[in-house]
Every structure is written in C-alpha cells, then in structure tokens.
Design a protein around this motif. Structure first.
Motif, PDB file in Angstrom:
ATOM      1  N   ASN A  46       0.835  -1.215   0.000  1.00 55.41           N
ATOM      2  CA  ASN A  46       0.000   0.000   0.000  1.00 55.41           C
ATOM      3  C   ASN A  46       0.858   1.248   0.000  1.00 55.41           C
ATOM      4  O   ASN A  46       0.592   2.198  -0.737  1.00 55.41           O
ATOM      5  CB  ASN A  46      -0.886   0.052   1.258  1.00 55.41           C
ATOM      6  N   LYS A  55       2.081   1.716  -3.369  1.00 58.10           N
ATOM      7  CA  LYS A  55       0.961   1.992  -4.290  1.00 58.10           C
ATOM      8  C   LYS A  55       0.462   3.423  -4.180  1.00 58.10           C
ATOM      9  O   LYS A  55       0.131   4.049  -5.167  1.00 58.10           O
ATOM     10  CB  LYS A  55      -0.190   1.056  -3.926  1.00 58.10           C
ATOM     11  N   TYR A  56       0.374   3.910  -2.950  1.00 65.15           N
ATOM     12  CA  TYR A  56      -0.232   5.242  -2.741  1.00 65.15           C
ATOM     13  C   TYR A  56       0.816   6.341  -2.593  1.00 65.15           C
ATOM     14  O   TYR A  56       0.538   7.391  -2.017  1.00 65.15           O
ATOM     15  CB  TYR A  56      -1.205   5.197  -1.558  1.00 65.15           C
ATOM     16  N   ASP A  98       5.193   6.550   4.620  1.00 75.10           N
ATOM     17  CA  ASP A  98       5.421   6.904   3.215  1.00 75.10           C
ATOM     18  C   ASP A  98       5.240   8.400   3.018  1.00 75.10           C
ATOM     19  O   ASP A  98       4.727   9.091   3.891  1.00 75.10           O
ATOM     20  CB  ASP A  98       4.468   6.100   2.309  1.00 75.10           C
ATOM     21  N   ILE A 119      -4.318  10.246   3.637  1.00 74.27           N
ATOM     22  CA  ILE A 119      -5.731   9.854   3.793  1.00 74.27           C
ATOM     23  C   ILE A 119      -6.426  10.988   4.553  1.00 74.27           C
ATOM     24  O   ILE A 119      -5.954  11.397   5.618  1.00 74.27           O
ATOM     25  CB  ILE A 119      -5.838   8.535   4.603  1.00 74.27           C
ATOM     26  N   TYR A 144     -13.600  -1.059   1.854  1.00 75.35           N
ATOM     27  CA  TYR A 144     -13.627   0.409   1.882  1.00 75.35           C
ATOM     28  C   TYR A 144     -12.401   0.952   1.156  1.00 75.35           C
ATOM     29  O   TYR A 144     -11.274   0.521   1.390  1.00 75.35           O
ATOM     30  CB  TYR A 144     -13.662   0.953   3.313  1.00 75.35           C
ATOM     31  N   VAL A 203     -10.720   4.802  -0.155  1.00 76.36           N
ATOM     32  CA  VAL A 203     -10.885   6.254  -0.100  1.00 76.36           C
ATOM     33  C   VAL A 203     -11.255   6.751  -1.493  1.00 76.36           C
ATOM     34  O   VAL A 203     -12.181   7.538  -1.663  1.00 76.36           O
ATOM     35  CB  VAL A 203      -9.586   6.934   0.405  1.00 76.36           C
ATOM     36  N   SER A 252      -8.033   3.087  -6.503  1.00 75.25           N
ATOM     37  CA  SER A 252      -7.716   1.782  -5.945  1.00 75.25           C
ATOM     38  C   SER A 252      -7.870   0.696  -7.007  1.00 75.25           C
ATOM     39  O   SER A 252      -7.055  -0.209  -7.127  1.00 75.25           O
ATOM     40  CB  SER A 252      -8.616   1.498  -4.746  1.00 75.25           C
ATOM     41  N   GLY A 257      -6.172  -2.743  -6.383  1.00 76.87           N
ATOM     42  CA  GLY A 257      -6.534  -3.031  -4.986  1.00 76.87           C
ATOM     43  C   GLY A 257      -7.845  -3.795  -4.865  1.00 76.87           C
ATOM     44  O   GLY A 257      -8.745  -3.628  -5.683  1.00 76.87           O
ATOM     45  N   THR A 258      -7.932  -4.645  -3.837  1.00 75.05           N
ATOM     46  CA  THR A 258      -9.177  -5.387  -3.604  1.00 75.05           C
ATOM     47  C   THR A 258     -10.014  -4.732  -2.507  1.00 75.05           C
ATOM     48  O   THR A 258     -11.161  -5.101  -2.308  1.00 75.05           O
ATOM     49  CB  THR A 258      -8.880  -6.827  -3.148  1.00 75.05           C
ATOM     50  N   GLY A 259      -9.429  -3.791  -1.774  1.00 70.76           N
ATOM     51  CA  GLY A 259     -10.156  -3.160  -0.670  1.00 70.76           C
ATOM     52  C   GLY A 259     -10.186  -4.035   0.575  1.00 70.76           C
ATOM     53  O   GLY A 259     -10.869  -3.732   1.555  1.00 70.76           O
ATOM     54  N   LEU A 316      -6.324  -3.910   4.249  1.00 69.75           N
ATOM     55  CA  LEU A 316      -6.230  -3.405   5.632  1.00 69.75           C
ATOM     56  C   LEU A 316      -7.116  -4.179   6.604  1.00 69.75           C
ATOM     57  O   LEU A 316      -6.834  -4.216   7.800  1.00 69.75           O
ATOM     58  CB  LEU A 316      -6.548  -1.907   5.681  1.00 69.75           C
TER      59      LEU A 316
HETATM   60  P1  ADP Z   1      -6.833  -1.465  -1.415  1.00 75.72           P
HETATM   61  O1  ADP Z   1      -6.814  -2.828  -1.953  1.00 75.72           O
HETATM   62  O2  ADP Z   1      -7.845  -0.566  -2.062  1.00 75.72           O
HETATM   63  O3  ADP Z   1      -5.485  -0.852  -1.310  1.00 75.72           O
HETATM   64  P2  ADP Z   1      -6.817  -1.614   1.503  1.00 75.72           P
HETATM   65  O4  ADP Z   1      -7.779  -2.264   2.436  1.00 75.72           O
HETATM   66  O5  ADP Z   1      -5.413  -2.116   1.508  1.00 75.72           O
HETATM   67  O6  ADP Z   1      -7.448  -1.688   0.061  1.00 75.72           O
HETATM   68  O7  ADP Z   1      -6.810  -0.058   1.826  1.00 75.72           O
HETATM   69  C1  ADP Z   1      -8.050   0.635   1.960  1.00 75.72           C
HETATM   70  C2  ADP Z   1      -7.905   2.054   1.464  1.00 75.72           C
HETATM   71  O8  ADP Z   1      -7.073   2.803   2.355  1.00 75.72           O
HETATM   72  C3  ADP Z   1      -7.238   2.173   0.095  1.00 75.72           C
HETATM   73  O9  ADP Z   1      -8.168   2.041  -0.945  1.00 75.72           O
HETATM   74  C4  ADP Z   1      -6.639   3.560   0.151  1.00 75.72           C
HETATM   75  O10 ADP Z   1      -7.624   4.515  -0.197  1.00 75.72           O
HETATM   76  C5  ADP Z   1      -6.307   3.757   1.631  1.00 75.72           C
HETATM   77  N1  ADP Z   1      -4.862   3.520   1.934  1.00 75.72           N
HETATM   78  C6  ADP Z   1      -4.299   2.395   2.445  1.00 75.72           C
HETATM   79  N2  ADP Z   1      -2.975   2.544   2.639  1.00 75.72           N
HETATM   80  C7  ADP Z   1      -2.678   3.799   2.244  1.00 75.72           C
HETATM   81  C8  ADP Z   1      -1.465   4.587   2.197  1.00 75.72           C
HETATM   82  N3  ADP Z   1      -0.292   4.092   2.617  1.00 75.72           N
HETATM   83  N4  ADP Z   1      -1.557   5.863   1.743  1.00 75.72           N
HETATM   84  C9  ADP Z   1      -2.746   6.371   1.337  1.00 75.72           C
HETATM   85  N5  ADP Z   1      -3.912   5.700   1.353  1.00 75.72           N
HETATM   86  C10 ADP Z   1      -3.891   4.423   1.786  1.00 75.72           C
END
Ligand code: ADP
Length: 249
Positions: A153, A156-157, A181, A186, A199, A201, A206, A211-213, A216
C-alpha cells in the motif's frame, strides 16, 4: 468477535442478532458486487478476443493480455477473501511459533524492492538494532501477509520519486514496526473507515492500482489475532504512517 462463531450468538439478544445478520447480508451483497465487475470484464474481453482473432491478431493479443490481468485480479480478490474468512474465524493464532519479526520484514522488503524501484520509490529500512529481540509468538505466514499488504500500500499510494521507510523498535513488552510513506495521504474523516472490508478512499484509484479493498482488513485481523493492534496517522499530500504493535506473549 460476534461474527466468529455460533458460540457467541447463543448469548446475544434479538437486537444484536439482527445487527449481526445485517452485517452478514451486507457482506454477501458486497462480495457479489465486487465479483460481478471482474466477471463482466472477463466476458467482454473473451468476446473481444473471439471477434478479433481472425482479422486483427495484434488486437486479439492485446485483449488476451487484458484478460490475463483481469483473471489475476479476480484470483487476488478470491485469495484475499479466503485469507480474511480464515482470519475472522479465529480469535487468535491457533498454534503460535517463535517468529523473528525482523527476519519476516527482511524477506518482505526483499520481495518488494523491485516493485519500489520500478516506481522510482526509495524503500528504506531503518534502525532495527542488532542486539534487540524481535522474536514474538506468532504465525509467520500471517505476519508476512500483514507486512506485505502495508508495504505494498505504501508503495501503491506514493507517487514516483517518493520514499517508504520501515522502522522497528522493541522492548520487554513487544515489537513495534512503523511503515511511513511520503504519499497521497488519507483525509482525516476517512481514517476510521479504512480498516473496513472493501472500503476505499478513492474507488477509481484503488481499482486502477489493482486493490481489492481487503488489504487493511487482513492487516487489522492479523494484528488482533496476535494480541496486538495497528494505528494510523496521515496528512493528505504529505504521507501516511501505519504502526503495528505485537506483544511478546
Ligand atoms: P486497497 O486494496 O484498495 O489498497 P486496503 O484495504 O489495503 O485496500 O486499503 C483501503 C484504502 O485505504 C485504500 O483504498 C486507500 O484509499 C487507503 N490507503 C491504504 N494505505 C494507504 C497509504 N499508505 N496511503 C494512502 N492511502 C492508503
């Protein structure tokens, strides 16, 4: 955990039972929705291959590549769902073994280095003092999956040129790992929701990044099954820090 099993349900009243049933129904509806989109894409892509294969093989090859990517995504979604189902059915790690958290992180960082490099992100490893004890009772596979999700993540972000830093600390009570990072961050109002299943953001972003959501939700369950917890701090446009705390026993 109420969703954990029948035993808990024997002791709850009708209100609570209704709430739990609603959570179950919502989950099934969410899963169906999440599976429907890739299933539709697969059908459309397969049709496109059939339509173009004779007259335009290059185009057909392109559709076939897309078909492969979409299938991999569907596979990832199913594998995350299975992991989550297993984690949710347990309240703690069934057979904990001594796991060296530093070793787990080394392996995960080794695997993620190529992805980080391809995005021009510097992936740094900091201050895991040699003398400190990083052994905790746990499940190495679960811990690997938790740190992979968090570091994946973070990469990715974070836009190209950014930095991801993994820092560790340890004391008599346990081990803590911080993954920070310099990414998109967020918004404060969304922080409390990011550990919910499915969920995101920014749904479009995503999906774009594959991403699968569920990542986390898996992270939170792994931390809790180890008797630990995970916290998050973030500043939009500046970056995000996740801190995992794992007790020694
Ligand atoms: P995803 O598969 O969409 O990454 P996650 O459950 O891993 O799903 O994360 C949920 C959401 O939290 C992500 O869609 C993203 O919007 C936000 N997120 C997670 N990690 C980060 C990060 N390091 N920086 C910014 N946003 C993040």
């Amino acid at each position: 955990m109420l969703e954990g099993g029948k035993k808990d349900l024997d002791y709850v009243g009708p209100e609570e039972l209704r709430r739990v049933n609603k959570i179950r129904r919502d989950f099934v509806a969410n899963v169906s929705h999440e599976l429907k989109t890739p299933a539709t894409s697969l059908r459309l892509l397969a049709e496109s291959v059939v339509e173009t294969i004779e007259e335009d093989p290059d185009q057909a090859r392109y559709f076939a590549e897309q078909l492969k990517n979409e299938t991999e995504r569907l596979g990832q979604l199913i594998s995350d769902l299975l992991d989550l189902a297993r984690l949710e059915s347990e309240e703690k790690v069934p057979t904990p073994n001594p796991v060296d958290v530093r070793h787990v992180l080394m392996v995960v960082l080794g695997r993620m280095r190529r992805v980080a490099r391809s995005k021009d992100i510097s992936l740094q490893w900091k201050r895991f003092g040699r003398s400190a004890q990083y052994e905790i009772p746990g499940d190495e596979t679960q811990l690997t999956s938790m740190f992979t999700n968090l570091i994946d993540n973070a990469i990715k972000y974070t836009p190209p040129g950014g930095r991801v830093e993994v820092t560790g600390g340890s004391d008599d009570l346990g081990v803590s790992v911080r993954i920070s990072d310099t990414g998109i961050g967020i918004p404060e109002g969304k922080l409390s929701r990011i550990f919910e299943r499915f969920y995101r953001v920014d749904k479009a972003r995503s999906k774009e990044t594959g991403g699968t959501g569920l990542g986390l939700s898996i992270v939170r369950h792994v931390a809790e099954n180890h008797g630990g917890r995970v916290a998050v701090e973030s500043a939009p446009g500046e970056g995000t820090t996740f801190t995992v705390y794992l007790p020694r026993g």
